[in-house]
Design a protein around this motif. Sequence first.
Motif, short mmCIF file in Angstrom:
data_model
loop_
_atom_site.label_atom_id
_atom_site.label_comp_id
_atom_site.label_asym_id
_atom_site.label_seq_id
_atom_site.Cartn_x
_atom_site.Cartn_y
_atom_site.Cartn_z
N VAL A 82 33.94 35.39 33.93
CA VAL A 82 34.20 36.70 34.67
C VAL A 82 34.91 37.78 33.82
O VAL A 82 35.71 37.52 32.78
N TYR A 85 37.24 42.49 38.18
CA TYR A 85 37.17 42.36 39.58
C TYR A 85 37.86 43.39 40.36
O TYR A 85 38.81 44.12 39.82
N ASP A 87 38.71 45.13 44.50
CA ASP A 87 38.81 45.00 45.96
C ASP A 87 39.55 46.21 46.97
O ASP A 87 40.37 46.60 46.33
N TRP A 94 34.99 43.43 48.16
CA TRP A 94 35.22 43.16 46.87
C TRP A 94 33.96 43.14 45.89
O TRP A 94 32.92 43.27 46.39
N VAL A 96 32.76 41.58 41.87
CA VAL A 96 32.87 41.08 40.51
C VAL A 96 31.74 41.42 39.59
O VAL A 96 30.63 41.38 40.04
N ILE A 174 39.78 36.69 39.49
CA ILE A 174 39.50 37.24 40.81
C ILE A 174 40.74 37.08 41.63
O ILE A 174 41.48 36.32 41.32
#
Length: 392
Positions: A82, A85, A87, A94, A96, A174
Amino acid sequence: MAVLCKAVADGLLLSLSLALLGWGAEGQGNGRGLRQVSGGSTVYLSQDRDIWRPLIHTTVNLSEVSSIKSSFQLRTFDPEGVIFYGDTKDGEDWFVLSLKDGIPLMQMRKEDMLVSVAGGPKLNDGKWHTLEVSNKGQFVILDVDGSSGLVVGMQSKLMEEVISGKLRMALGGILINKDKMIVEFEPRMDGCVREGSWLNLNSPWEMEASELWPCHENIQPGSYFSGSGVAIFDTSVFTFDEDDGVRFELAGNFSHMDGTIFSIKAPGRELTVALVANNNTKEVTLTVGAQRISMSKTLQRLVLTFQPELLQVYQEEPKLTELDVTLLRNPGVWSTWREGRLAIGSLLGEGDDNVGSHFLTGCLKEIQVQGKDLDLDLAITLKSVSSHSCPA
């Protein structure tokens, strides 16, 4: 199909505009006492923590968002993990951005819609790549090094709505349950982000750690052990056949290593196998039960084949040749592979949960089991190890 595409586009554009384009730079904190860093900082993403938790994060008012463009540089040999992120609505909607097989992967949720989009060039070549995300008319564009890597066209009335509330952003993790992801992926990313330019916001990023680990100036493929790291696997996860045995292979400049390269131990039993490099004696020692074999540190590759009654050992110096194996007939080695643990970078201790001591310092350029590269990110315990890169 047209209705479905429009619904996907509506959710995608809103998620991208709010989450992907929303990083801050410098500004005021929120008084919670966490250390603050600039959004333009150089950040090593694989710093030790819960693997899904962000390394740094921030929260801003959506009313402050005015720019439509953000850019940053990414460097990694890691094909999966990852990057960041974002949101709104406390995680109801959200977004990602990650890598999967080295390719950018975007996943998002808007209301009841889940969207996954992947595309663009592979980015895990160890070079710095500039990623720029922008909204141009009806298109959201992910540019890689000045060329279009991923273009998503859309038309939506949702963008005409008044945007309000809070936007949360996070780097390297996240803030929602991982089970909400459409495409599963390993979150830990051995990579670096630098020179971020995130809109025109003036908000700092907060980090949970006391300090950020540095990024090496130059890197090469491999797994780097800094003298305090270890990767532990249950050996039962490796598939094998008794007739063929288990082939375990290590490659690197052993003359630059010091400490325990690997050890194997079954629960409740004595240490079965260990390979240790010693800078003082300039030797690499393989211990099998109570027996020991010493090798020169000039070796470049070591291949061990575990069989029910025999451990075959080959070393490359510079040719691959078989060692004297008359002392390595130890049935306990085979049973350990069936139910034990393999620790790379540490000597396993007496307790079954003890990660051991005598940690390795150095770079293993290649680690293979049964002819396949071993991904250290899949270890049951991974601590203070750069899983895909070494300082050059």
